[in-house]
Scaffold this active site. Structure first.
Site, PDB file in Angstrom:
ATOM      1  N   CYS A  53      13.724  27.940  32.439  1.00 54.00           N
ATOM      2  CA  CYS A  53      14.448  26.720  32.830  1.00 54.00           C
ATOM      3  C   CYS A  53      13.991  25.517  32.003  1.00 54.00           C
ATOM      4  CB  CYS A  53      14.188  26.407  34.292  1.00 54.00           C
ATOM      5  SG  CYS A  53      14.881  27.580  35.452  1.00 54.00           S
ATOM      6  N   GLU A  55      13.022  22.610  33.011  1.00 58.02           N
ATOM      7  CA  GLU A  55      11.836  21.942  33.567  1.00 58.02           C
ATOM      8  C   GLU A  55      10.556  22.616  33.084  1.00 58.02           C
ATOM      9  OE1 GLU A  55      14.567  22.985  35.081  1.00 58.02           O
ATOM     10  OE2 GLU A  55      14.990  21.888  36.914  1.00 58.02           O
TER      11      GLU A  55
HETATM   12  N1  THU Z   1      18.223  26.367  35.225  1.00 62.03           N
HETATM   13  C1  THU Z   1      17.404  25.361  34.775  1.00 62.03           C
HETATM   14  O1  THU Z   1      17.204  25.189  33.564  1.00 62.03           O
HETATM   15  N2  THU Z   1      16.813  24.561  35.695  1.00 62.03           N
HETATM   16  C2  THU Z   1      16.989  24.670  37.038  1.00 62.03           C
HETATM   17  O2  THU Z   1      16.370  23.930  37.799  1.00 62.03           O
HETATM   18  C3  THU Z   1      17.904  25.658  37.583  1.00 62.03           C
HETATM   19  C4  THU Z   1      18.474  26.618  36.613  1.00 62.03           C
HETATM   20  C5  THU Z   1      18.895  27.219  34.240  1.00 62.03           C
HETATM   21  C6  THU Z   1      18.467  28.658  34.241  1.00 62.03           C
HETATM   22  C7  THU Z   1      19.686  29.334  33.672  1.00 62.03           C
HETATM   23  O3  THU Z   1      19.626  29.299  32.252  1.00 62.03           O
HETATM   24  C8  THU Z   1      20.850  28.468  34.121  1.00 62.03           C
HETATM   25  O4  THU Z   1      20.280  27.234  34.500  1.00 62.03           O
HETATM   26  C9  THU Z   1      21.641  29.046  35.279  1.00 62.03           C
HETATM   27  O5  THU Z   1      20.828  29.389  36.328  1.00 62.03           O
END
Ligand code: THU
Length: 133
Positions: A53, A55
């Protein structure tokens, strides 16, 4: 730093997201106590589970550069430019990773329309896990 400024940096970081599988692109901007800002985007993988993710990308970049104290993170996520006005909060795994390095008053900032919505970390991960507390 101003919350809207941090959101702007997160929005810019979102442009570098690698999300060919979900098409959900996320950018994060992590504010260190010393005023420096680290950005991150989500990085997906064809095998799905190695996906990182936005973050965690930002946190790991900062930690590996020697930073340890943070005051806020701004997050901008969505499939298209309209969706990014819907608040995007960190997933459970990211909350746990952030928890390792933040105090209860660390701010999680996201967009809600044109408003910068900010929430104390203790409100998004109450009763967090600690050893010997
Ligand atoms: N994702 C993030 O980057 N941050 C979050 O807090 C939630 C989900 C990303 C992971 C994945 O690549 C996409 O969003 C869909 O879940």
């Amino acid at each position: 730093m101003d919350k809207n400024e941090l959101l702007k940096i997160a929005k810019k970081a979102r442009e570098r997201a690698y999300a060919p599988y979900s098409d959900f692109r996320v950018g994060a901007a992590l504010l260190c106590d010393d005023g420096e800002v680290y950005t991150g985007c989500n990085v997906e993988n064809v095998s799905f589970s190695p996906t990182c993710c936005a973050e965690r990308t930002a946190i790991f970049k900062a930690i590996s550069d020697g930073k340890r104290k943070f005051s806020a993170i701004a997050i901008v996520g969505g499939k298209n430019d309209l969706d990014i006005n819907i608040p995007c909060y960190p997933c459970g795994v990211c909350r746990q990773v952030i928890s390792e390095f933040c105090d209860d008053d660390f701010l999680v900032i996201t967009k809600n329309g044109e408003t910068a919505e900010s929430t104390a970390f203790s409100d998004i991960l109450p009763k967090r896990f600690k050893i010997n507390n």
